[in-house]
Design a protein around this motif. Structure first.
Motif: not given
Length: 354
Positions: A243, A245, A247, A263-270
């Motif tokens: 993961t 930390h 985008s 793969e994107p997770v949210d605006d701050h992680r992928c």
């Protein structure tokens, strides 16, 4: 008003743009009457240009014909074609080098001097380096595969795998993908009942084509993303998921083709999925992205490889650590397998296997 020859050239240039022109638009552009326009259109037809008229709207466009008529290119188009031909002549498709160079020679002979100078300057100032010559692929093979993809017809071919040796495969072809100097076929393997990727330079199609089939949904967003995942992770002996930390958009330029799939997770992680020949290679690839990360799914030995890399970096800054004795370095991790034998030995970022 332009003379007849100049008017025909301007009309031809307009008709070669990818749109339909009404008679009123063309007449206004050429500053002629509708009657003169119809005569000019007929002159172009007599010269072999397939000018099509759309009934009801009096629209005109240049359609496909039985022979290739001369083309008119503007300055930017001519330069783009010349550069593409010169680049393609050194590409990976077998059999187009000579024809590409012939076309390039014809084009350069008629280029205005200002454009010829631009193309020549770019060519003489460019040095091709950093990659080995790509395996050559027959243009006929690419066309056979492409036609099978378009018509949804099963394809049979002889395939030579580096690990499994020669075999005959029957597939439902989905897409051709040009990736990292190689051509790949993404297809459903009917014998193995699953999706597979095949290097096109290792296959020889058998004819005739097989029966029609109903296309299956491809796993993933598209063929290129699916191929990237296969090459970057699933075919390697050591695989990891981390993961990051930041985008997905922020790290996209730092993850090169074949390294891994983001793969994107949210605006701050992928999430980054990747694979390599060794834990040491994984550690180098992960840290090269240059962002904070968390190990989500890691093979045995990766944590130790990261610790060794961190210790090496700290030692380079402090200059206090004594280099390890032979046989005690990263190649000896996990049971002292010896240099080049353990899970943290590797190739230091070798190109993806296929």
């Amino acid at each position: 008003m332009l003379d007849t020859a100049g008017r025909l050239l301007k009309l031809l240039s307009l008709l070669q743009s990818p749109r339909e022109w009404s008679g009123a638009e063309l007449a206004e552009r050429l500053d002629v009457s509708r009657r003169t326009l119809r005569r000019d259109v007929q002159r172009l037809r007599d010269l072999g240009y397939p000018v099509r008229a759309t009934q009801g709207t009096a629209g005109y466009r240049l359609g496909p014909g039985g022979k290739l008529p001369p083309l008119l290119l503007d300055d930017e188009e001519a330069v783009a074609v010349a550069i593409s031909l010169r680049t393609g002549a050194a590409g990976s498709v077998l059999g187009i080098e000579e024809s590409g160079l012939r076309a390039l020679t014809k084009l350069e002979q008629v280029l205005p001097s200002r454009l010829r100078h631009r193309v020549t300057t770019l060519h003489t100032a460019t040095v091709r380096a950093g990659t080995a010559p790509a395996p050559k692929v027959s243009a006929d093979t690419l066309l056979v595969i492409a036609e099978a993809c378009r018509r949804h017809e099963r394809l049979r071919f002889d395939y030579t795998s580096p690990r499994l040796g020669p075999s005959v495969r029957t597939v439902e072809p989905h897409s051709l993908v040009s990736f990292d100097r190689h051509w790949y076929l993404v297809a459903w393997d009917t014998d193995r009942d699953g999706w597979r990727t095949f290097r096109v330079d290792r296959l020889v199609p058998r004819t005739p084509a097989g029966p029609r089939f109903t296309p299956r949904p491809l796993p993933g967003d598209d063929a290129a993303a699916y191929l990237a995942r296969r090459l970057s992770a699933q075919t390697w002996p050591f695989q990891a998921t981390v993961t990051l930390h930041e985008s997905a958009a922020a790290v996209a330029d730092r993850v090169w083709p074949g390294m891994g799939v983001v793969e994107p997770v949210d605006d701050h992680r992928c999430v980054l999925h990747l694979g390599a020949d060794s834990c040491r290679d994984l550690a180098w690839m992960i840290t090269s992205v240059d962002t904070d990360f968390t190990l989500t799914d890691a093979p045995p030995g990766l944590a130790e490889a990261l610790r060794l890399q961190a210790a090496r970096c700290l030692d380079a800054v402090d200059g206090t650590r004594t280099p390890p004795a032979p046989g005690t370095g990263p190649g000896a991790v996990q049971g002292g397998a010896g240099p080049g034998r353990g899970p943290c030995s590797g190739t230091g970022g070798r190109a993806p296997r296929s």
